[in-house]
Motif scaffolding. Structure first.
Motif, PDB file in Angstrom:
ATOM      1  N   ILE A   7      10.549   7.976 -15.938  1.00 58.77           N
ATOM      2  CA  ILE A   7      10.052   8.464 -14.645  1.00 58.77           C
ATOM      3  C   ILE A   7       8.935   7.558 -14.139  1.00 58.77           C
ATOM      4  O   ILE A   7       8.906   7.169 -12.972  1.00 58.77           O
ATOM      5  N   THR A   8       8.030   7.179 -15.041  1.00 57.56           N
ATOM      6  CA  THR A   8       6.933   6.290 -14.649  1.00 57.56           C
ATOM      7  C   THR A   8       7.460   4.963 -14.113  1.00 57.56           C
ATOM      8  O   THR A   8       7.001   4.469 -13.086  1.00 57.56           O
ATOM      9  N   LYS A   9       8.456   4.410 -14.808  1.00 58.77           N
ATOM     10  CA  LYS A   9       9.026   3.127 -14.380  1.00 58.77           C
ATOM     11  C   LYS A   9       9.620   3.224 -12.979  1.00 58.77           C
ATOM     12  O   LYS A   9       9.402   2.369 -12.135  1.00 58.77           O
ATOM     13  N   ARG A  10      10.370   4.309 -12.750  1.00 60.57           N
ATOM     14  CA  ARG A  10      11.008   4.470 -11.448  1.00 60.57           C
ATOM     15  C   ARG A  10       9.956   4.555 -10.339  1.00 60.57           C
ATOM     16  O   ARG A  10      10.067   3.926  -9.294  1.00 60.57           O
ATOM     17  N   GLU A  11       8.933   5.365 -10.592  1.00 59.46           N
ATOM     18  CA  GLU A  11       7.872   5.548  -9.603  1.00 59.46           C
ATOM     19  C   GLU A  11       7.162   4.233  -9.301  1.00 59.46           C
ATOM     20  O   GLU A  11       6.919   3.887  -8.161  1.00 59.46           O
ATOM     21  N   LEU A  12       6.850   3.530 -10.378  1.00 57.32           N
ATOM     22  CA  LEU A  12       6.094   2.290 -10.233  1.00 57.32           C
ATOM     23  C   LEU A  12       6.911   1.252  -9.455  1.00 57.32           C
ATOM     24  O   LEU A  12       6.401   0.580  -8.569  1.00 57.32           O
ATOM     25  N   ASN A  13       8.219   1.176  -9.780  1.00 56.14           N
ATOM     26  CA  ASN A  13       9.088   0.291  -9.006  1.00 56.14           C
ATOM     27  C   ASN A  13       9.117   0.706  -7.545  1.00 56.14           C
ATOM     28  O   ASN A  13       9.190  -0.132  -6.658  1.00 56.14           O
ATOM     29  N   GLY A  14       9.049   2.034  -7.334  1.00 55.11           N
ATOM     30  CA  GLY A  14       9.045   2.553  -5.966  1.00 55.11           C
ATOM     31  C   GLY A  14       7.878   2.016  -5.156  1.00 55.11           C
ATOM     32  O   GLY A  14       8.021   1.667  -3.994  1.00 55.11           O
ATOM     33  N   TYR A  15       6.704   1.913  -5.783  1.00 58.35           N
ATOM     34  CA  TYR A  15       5.545   1.381  -5.062  1.00 58.35           C
ATOM     35  C   TYR A  15       5.817  -0.042  -4.595  1.00 58.35           C
ATOM     36  O   TYR A  15       5.485  -0.417  -3.483  1.00 58.35           O
ATOM     37  N   PHE A  16       6.406  -0.824  -5.488  1.00 56.73           N
ATOM     38  CA  PHE A  16       6.536  -2.244  -5.173  1.00 56.73           C
ATOM     39  C   PHE A  16       7.791  -2.570  -4.364  1.00 56.73           C
ATOM     40  O   PHE A  16       7.934  -3.684  -3.882  1.00 56.73           O
ATOM     41  N   SER A  17       8.707  -1.611  -4.223  1.00 54.00           N
ATOM     42  CA  SER A  17       9.884  -1.889  -3.394  1.00 54.00           C
ATOM     43  C   SER A  17       9.632  -1.494  -1.943  1.00 54.00           C
ATOM     44  O   SER A  17      10.480  -1.676  -1.091  1.00 54.00           O
ATOM     45  N   THR A  18       8.456  -0.943  -1.663  1.00 55.19           N
ATOM     46  CA  THR A  18       8.086  -0.679  -0.276  1.00 55.19           C
ATOM     47  C   THR A  18       6.779  -1.423  -0.011  1.00 55.19           C
ATOM     48  O   THR A  18       6.116  -1.862  -0.947  1.00 55.19           O
ATOM     49  N   PRO A  19       6.391  -1.578   1.265  1.00 53.17           N
ATOM     50  CA  PRO A  19       5.149  -2.314   1.551  1.00 53.17           C
ATOM     51  C   PRO A  19       3.907  -1.565   1.073  1.00 53.17           C
ATOM     52  O   PRO A  19       2.823  -2.150   1.035  1.00 53.17           O
ATOM     53  N   VAL A  20       4.049  -0.297   0.693  1.00 54.12           N
ATOM     54  CA  VAL A  20       2.887   0.524   0.324  1.00 54.12           C
ATOM     55  C   VAL A  20       1.975  -0.193  -0.666  1.00 54.12           C
ATOM     56  O   VAL A  20       0.765  -0.301  -0.460  1.00 54.12           O
ATOM     57  N   ALA A  21       2.587  -0.730  -1.726  1.00 52.28           N
ATOM     58  CA  ALA A  21       1.796  -1.346  -2.787  1.00 52.28           C
ATOM     59  C   ALA A  21       0.981  -2.513  -2.257  1.00 52.28           C
ATOM     60  O   ALA A  21      -0.223  -2.613  -2.526  1.00 52.28           O
ATOM     61  N   TYR A  22       1.634  -3.373  -1.492  1.00 56.94           N
ATOM     62  CA  TYR A  22       0.971  -4.591  -1.052  1.00 56.94           C
ATOM     63  C   TYR A  22      -0.130  -4.273  -0.042  1.00 56.94           C
ATOM     64  O   TYR A  22      -1.230  -4.823  -0.101  1.00 56.94           O
ATOM     65  N   VAL A  23       0.168  -3.365   0.888  1.00 55.18           N
ATOM     66  CA  VAL A  23      -0.843  -2.970   1.863  1.00 55.18           C
ATOM     67  C   VAL A  23      -2.047  -2.379   1.135  1.00 55.18           C
ATOM     68  O   VAL A  23      -3.196  -2.747   1.381  1.00 55.18           O
ATOM     69  N   PHE A  24      -1.765  -1.503   0.197  1.00 57.01           N
ATOM     70  CA  PHE A  24      -2.861  -0.852  -0.513  1.00 57.01           C
ATOM     71  C   PHE A  24      -3.723  -1.865  -1.259  1.00 57.01           C
ATOM     72  O   PHE A  24      -4.946  -1.858  -1.163  1.00 57.01           O
ATOM     73  N   ILE A  25      -3.069  -2.736  -2.000  1.00 58.97           N
ATOM     74  CA  ILE A  25      -3.831  -3.682  -2.818  1.00 58.97           C
ATOM     75  C   ILE A  25      -4.679  -4.603  -1.933  1.00 58.97           C
ATOM     76  O   ILE A  25      -5.867  -4.833  -2.209  1.00 58.97           O
ATOM     77  N   VAL A  26      -4.096  -5.095  -0.848  1.00 58.15           N
ATOM     78  CA  VAL A  26      -4.839  -5.996   0.030  1.00 58.15           C
ATOM     79  C   VAL A  26      -6.046  -5.275   0.636  1.00 58.15           C
ATOM     80  O   VAL A  26      -7.176  -5.782   0.610  1.00 58.15           O
ATOM     81  N   VAL A  96       5.500  15.562 -13.959  1.00 57.33           N
ATOM     82  CA  VAL A  96       4.120  15.520 -13.454  1.00 57.33           C
ATOM     83  C   VAL A  96       3.357  14.384 -14.140  1.00 57.33           C
ATOM     84  O   VAL A  96       2.700  13.571 -13.484  1.00 57.33           O
ATOM     85  N   ILE A  97       3.485  14.307 -15.462  1.00 60.40           N
ATOM     86  CA  ILE A  97       2.779  13.258 -16.198  1.00 60.40           C
ATOM     87  C   ILE A  97       3.323  11.877 -15.831  1.00 60.40           C
ATOM     88  O   ILE A  97       2.573  10.932 -15.589  1.00 60.40           O
ATOM     89  N   GLY A  98       4.635  11.767 -15.755  1.00 58.67           N
ATOM     90  CA  GLY A  98       5.256  10.484 -15.430  1.00 58.67           C
ATOM     91  C   GLY A  98       4.799   9.950 -14.085  1.00 58.67           C
ATOM     92  O   GLY A  98       4.451   8.780 -13.949  1.00 58.67           O
ATOM     93  N   LYS A  99       4.785  10.825 -13.096  1.00 60.82           N
ATOM     94  CA  LYS A  99       4.372  10.398 -11.755  1.00 60.82           C
ATOM     95  C   LYS A  99       2.889  10.048 -11.733  1.00 60.82           C
ATOM     96  O   LYS A  99       2.482   9.058 -11.115  1.00 60.82           O
ATOM     97  N   PHE A 100       2.091  10.859 -12.413  1.00 63.56           N
ATOM     98  CA  PHE A 100       0.652  10.596 -12.443  1.00 63.56           C
ATOM     99  C   PHE A 100       0.377   9.249 -13.108  1.00 63.56           C
ATOM    100  O   PHE A 100      -0.395   8.432 -12.594  1.00 63.56           O
ATOM    101  N   LEU A 101       1.048   9.007 -14.240  1.00 70.39           N
ATOM    102  CA  LEU A 101       0.829   7.742 -14.948  1.00 70.39           C
ATOM    103  C   LEU A 101       1.193   6.547 -14.073  1.00 70.39           C
ATOM    104  O   LEU A 101       0.483   5.541 -14.060  1.00 70.39           O
ATOM    105  N   ALA A 102       2.286   6.670 -13.326  1.00 69.27           N
ATOM    106  CA  ALA A 102       2.680   5.559 -12.455  1.00 69.27           C
ATOM    107  C   ALA A 102       1.579   5.265 -11.447  1.00 69.27           C
ATOM    108  O   ALA A 102       1.207   4.109 -11.235  1.00 69.27           O
TER     109      ALA A 102
END
Lengths: 244, 243
Positions: A7-26, A96-102
């Motif tokens: 679950i964590t892996k899927r969520e984390l990939n989700g951040y980086f497959s949308t612009p969300v991750a990059y916008v947030f980090i910048v 819940v834990i998987g999503k939080f960890l991601a």
């Protein structure tokens, strides 16, 4: 455990497959820099430490962390994918834990990317790197605290804007509860013991302790128990109203 | 024949409103059960309780001998489910989504590729494997939803309006798929399309206002009407009491 990781892996990939991750980090890096150099007067202080950088973290997180946590559950509710997720052979706790960890790992990545600060201060002077390390640890723990509150609030609504605004409000209370502005209000009519309790709930004071270079087990227990408490409420809220 | 689904006096209330009212039935391996009923009759709520998504207010459900209430994880392992509207993670590609579901379903490593290929093959997803799900047409999305439900070759399939939004050719394909799989599984589908019941179901149930009012074979259902009545006419008579 394997399920949580999936679950964590899927969520984390989700951040980086949308612009969300990059916008947030910048934005996070830009704002961290801005606060440190302008408002924290990093150069003018003439000291080789990163307190000008870390002092602003609670305030940075106050607005940026709810932006990450707001979608954790509200989006699942809105899109109906919560029904898909909850009919897979997984427990609510695992999701819940998987999503939080991601989300936590993601903030950890953003935090690690502030390493040029650390290089800069080591280039300019001779800072106490032990203090910097405990400060990073404290910052990560504090981010986990904000995230767990945000995740819990996100599970109560299908509207991400509501999740965002309410999370900021609740996180604000946790941020300021140890500051004079709040304590002065209570000090005239509450006993000292209660005052200390209110102050001890503060993110800022627990975090500040860690940025002094002392790893006090009480600060760590504070953040970890806050995370566990918020995630337990998160599980309860999902369990009690899955379908709505 | 082995009984795979046992629903006993199932009731679900939302406040004072009874969405599902005292439904009892059994379903054997090899049967395809069609849930019919007007919108809001309680079909989706019943399916949500069987899959363990919603808790029942009273009554019991057993899937493959396991109680949904007491052993939810064991039950969920045995069910393949397409929820209403086939919700999917839109930002994922089709292949990464199917891989995610196989990993959550704990399909053994050596079978993962085989089971994914099988699902891709059966639902004709080869062309869109590397596309983001949110960019797909409604028909493809529905087929991805079906693909994730059959990955682990479940004993029980529960499909909430599986052909909704598909064109006639795709509907035909999906019905063919359901018929192919029916021998080894117990399948429940809900639908508004009465011809679908005739085409794929071995049993039809009509639910109205939360109550089970008919449980017959499609042919027997048709026979309850007078000579020239179609299934549509029988349905209208039974659910609103007039022609």
């Amino acid at each position: 455990m394997g399920t949580i990781i999936n679950i964590t892996k899927r969520e984390l990939n989700g951040y980086f497959s949308t612009p969300v991750a990059y916008v947030f980090i910048v934005i996070f890096l830009l704002m961290a820099g801005l606060f440190t150099f302008y408002m924290g007067a990093f150069y003018e202080r003439g000291q080789a430490d990163l307190s000008a950088f870390f002092d602003w973290h609670p305030w940075l997180y106050l607005f940026l962390i709810p932006a990450i946590s707001m979608r954790l559950w509200a989006e699942e509710r809105r899109n109906g994918t919560i029904e898909l997720l909850m009919t897979l052979p997984v427990s609510v706790g695992q999701t819940v834990i998987g999503k939080f960890l991601a989300a936590w790992i993601f903030t950890g990545i953003a935090l690690i990317l502030t390493f040029p600060m650390w290089i800069t201060v080591n280039y300019l002077g001779d800072p106490d790197n032990g203090v910097i390390l405990t400060s990073y640890l404290g910052s990560l723990l504090m981010a986990g605290g904000y995230l767990s509150i945000g995740s819990c609030i996100s599970s109560l609504t299908k509207n991400q804007v509501i999740a965002f605004v309410v999370s900021i409000a609740v996180c604000f209370l946790f941020t300021v509860s140890g500051l004079p502005i709040v304590l002065n209000f209570f000090s005239s009519w509450t006993p000292q013991a209660l005052l200390d309790t209110i102050a001890s709930f503060s993110f800022v004071s627990n975090f500040t302790d860690l940025t002094r270079g002392v790893i006090d087990i009480r600060n760590i227990i504070y953040f970890l128990s806050l995370i566990i408490g918020a995630l337990s409420l998160n599980i309860l809220s999902i369990n009690s109203r899955k379908g709505i | 024949m082995s009984v795979l689904i046992e629903v006993n006096q199932l009731t679900k209330s939302f406040g004072p409103f009874k969405a599902v009212d005292d439904i009892t039935f059994k379903l054997n391996r090899g049967e395809v059960l069609g849930f019919l009923g007007p919108n809001g009759a309680g079909k989706t709520t019943t399916m949500r309780m069987i899959t363990g998504f919603l808790p029942a207010t009273s009554g019991s459900i057993k899937v493959c001998g396991n109680s949904v209430h007491k052993e939810p994880i064991a039950v969920k392992e045995k069910i393949g489910y397409v929820p209403e509207g086939a919700p999917l993670y839109g930002e994922m590609t089709v292949i990464s989504f199917l891989k995610f579901i196989s990993s959550i379903r704990k399909i053994k490593k050596e079978y993962i590729e085989k089971s994914i290929n099988n699902a891709i093959d059966k639902l004709g997803l080869e062309k869109v494997l590397y596309q983001q799900i949110e960019t797909l047409s409604k028909g493809y999305k529905r087929r991805v939803g079906l693909a994730q439900a059959i990955l682990h070759d479940p004993d029980v399939l529960i499909l909430d309006e599986p052909t909704d939004g598909l064109d006639p050719n795709q509907k035909h394909e999906v019905r063919k798929l359901i018929t192919e799989m029916s021998k080894s599984k117990a399948i429940i589908i809900s639908t508004h399309i009465l011809e679908e019941v005739d085409a794929v179901c071995s049993r039809a149930m009509i639910i109205a206002n939360g109550k089970l009012i008919v449980d017959k074979t499609p042919q027997a259902l048709l026979d309850t009407g007078t000579n020239n009545e179609t299934l549509d006419d029988v349905f209208r008579t039974l659910t609103i009491g007039k022609k």
